[in-house]
Design an enzyme around this catalytic site. Structure first.
Site, short mmCIF file in Angstrom:
data_model
loop_
_atom_site.label_atom_id
_atom_site.label_comp_id
_atom_site.label_asym_id
_atom_site.label_seq_id
_atom_site.Cartn_x
_atom_site.Cartn_y
_atom_site.Cartn_z
N ASP A 145 -27.76 -68.58 43.96
CA ASP A 145 -27.94 -69.96 44.40
C ASP A 145 -29.20 -70.53 43.75
OD1 ASP A 145 -28.15 -72.36 45.82
OD2 ASP A 145 -27.33 -71.46 47.63
N ASP A 146 -29.03 -71.51 42.87
CA ASP A 146 -30.15 -72.22 42.22
C ASP A 146 -30.87 -71.41 41.14
OD1 ASP A 146 -29.49 -74.21 44.00
OD2 ASP A 146 -31.46 -74.35 44.94
#
Length: 474
Positions: free
Chosen positions: A39-40
């Site tokens: 995530d990210d």
């Protein structure tokens, strides 16, 4: 010279056929799948893509044993939409997804859409999801109702809790869910990377004699950052580096388990991220590796992230592939490898299996559509060229980033001028060639016109003919 005895010949023939039988049995085994989704994480967050002050040796080893795709695009530059595209093989807006769902959302993944897990269940695969889901938090939208035998994780982003840095007490306690039941609220997030990894390894061990698909969706390096005691202070990059080192450890644990269980040659391991880094979080954000902008934008830094595939014995080790690929291509690729039927409804992804098997294969994807917000077609790519349409979008440029978990300022409605960029020579999208190559721009506009008719485009008030609704709470 003594003649070869009959008994030796019999023994040699036995060894030959035993060896052939063993190889044939290995080839006939169903292929397993491990899909690791961060995530990210940005394009520059691995050692092999330029990370500084920390190292990712296990991920680097995975690249050395497999393939690194340098032009991979997440389905969209934001959490829920990206995951919808990944698991359904569709552009997110085709299946009614945009943005990042929170605890107030009354929508989620439609039960009529087929996920990777549901495609593989038809071939009798054991399936599990561990980590972040973000395709709807109501029970009807959770993994057990969409093809997954097991689920343990959080229903949306790890910052959607009462300790949010800018929206204090807007969010309720963060639920930790087992199956479809909440087992804990506001859990200690320093457990997440290790616990979700241990669940994944355990699932692999329990299903070593059975075909399996496991989806490990790490909640990090999305803010707020947390790391276990074993990785605190390990990085010269600070907390972000510590988090990435623990994620690298996680990958190493999974690869080691596959090796110890002699499953490497019939297991495809995929590693990538849902979108680029959340740049305004400063030292708690990742790196785009020089690409323009970041999460929440359709410039390269928002959607172009690392993509690695290991499949020992099939994928040539150490290959770097520069062809255009996307997260929406993972479902059809897995389906073809497993010999499973594609979803009944139309999907947008294409199988990458030819590329995995041969560097000489014809590229299966020539173009890509960059959508954002509710249904804005903000850019299209064809080959090395990218045409950006005028729109209002996020920009991080010109603002000082935040520090230590606090966000810096960002402009969500900056005016983006039309542009044409040659991504081979200008991956940072700094040199606008629109006036110099009108014929190329016109060709890309033709791709956009077809996309608008099919999927719509709110920038030109086109609803599209083939969009589908998300699931709805009754």
């Amino acid at each position: 010279m003594k003649p070869i005895s009959n008994s030796f010949l019999v023994f040699a023939v036995f060894l030959f056929f035993f060896s052939c039988s063993e190889q044939s049995e290995q080839q006939d085994k169903p292929v397993n799948f491990v899909l690791i989704y961060l995530d990210d994480m940005g394009f520059g967050d691995l050692t092999l893509t330029g990370a500084l002050n920390y190292s990712t040796p296990n991920i680097d080893k995975m690249a050395a044993n497999g393939m690194f795709f340098s032009h991979y695009y997440s389905p969209q530059a934001v959490c829920s939409a990206s995951r919808a595209g990944l698991l359904t093989g569709c552009y997110p807006n085709r299946v009614g997804f945009s943005g990042a769902l929170d605890h107030t959302a009354d929508t989620g993944i439609n039960p009529e859409e087929e996920t990777i897990a549901e495609v593989l269940k038809k071939k009798n695969y054991a399936t599990a999801a561990f980590g972040k889901w973000h395709l709807g938090h109501h029970k009807k939208f959770l993994p057990p109702n969409h093809g997954f035998d097991e689920y343990f994780g959080i229903p949306y982003s790890n910052d959607m809790w009462p300790n949010h840095p800018t929206n204090k007490n807007y969010y309720p306690p963060l639920p930790l869910i087992e199956g479809d039941e909440v087992v804990e609220t506001n859990p200690d997030q320093s457990r997440f990377t290790t616990e979700f990894t241990e669940r994944t390894v355990d699932f692999i061990q329990r299903n070593r004699e059975h075909p399996f698909f496991v989806y490990l969706a790490h909640p990090m390096p999305h803010v707020p950052l947390f790391v276990s005691d074993k990785f605190k202070g390990k990085s010269e990059q600070g907390l972000y580096g510590n988090v990435m080192m623990e994620i690298d450890w996680s990958v190493g644990e999974i690869l080691t388990a596959l090796k110890d269980l002699e499953l490497e040659e019939n297991t495809v391991v995929i590693f990538t991220s849902d979108n680029g880094p959340w740049i305004n979080y400063g030292n708690h954000a990742g790196s785009t590796g020089g690409l323009r902008e970041g999460k929440g934008t359709t410039f390269e830094g928002g959607q172009r992230v690392p993509f690695l595939v290991q499949w020992k014995g099939t994928v040539e080790p150490g290959r770097v592939d520069n062809n255009l690929v996307s997260g929406i291509d993972i479902l059809p690729t897995i389906a073809e490898i497993a010999g499973a039927q594609l979803p009944e409804k139309k999907i947008d992804g294409v199988s990458l299996l030819p590329l995995l098997k041969s560097p000489e294969a014809e590229p299966p994807r020539k173009s890509f559509l960059y959508y954002y917000r509710r249904n804005n077609l903000e850019a299209v790519r064809d080959g090395q060229w990218k045409l950006v349409f005028p729109h209002n979008g996020r920009t991080y440029e010109g603002f000082a980033p935040g520090e230590n978990g606090q966000p810096g300022q960002v402009d969500e409605w900056s005016e983006v001028e039309p542009g044409l960029y040659n991504l081979r020579r200008d991956p940072g999208e700094r040199y606008n060639l629109l006036k110099h190559h009108p014929e190329i721009a016109e060709r890309l506009r033709g791709i956009a016109d077809a996309a608008r008719k099919d999927l719509g485009d709110e920038l030109t008030d086109n609803p599209g003919e083939n969009r589908r609704l998300p699931g709805q709470v009754e």
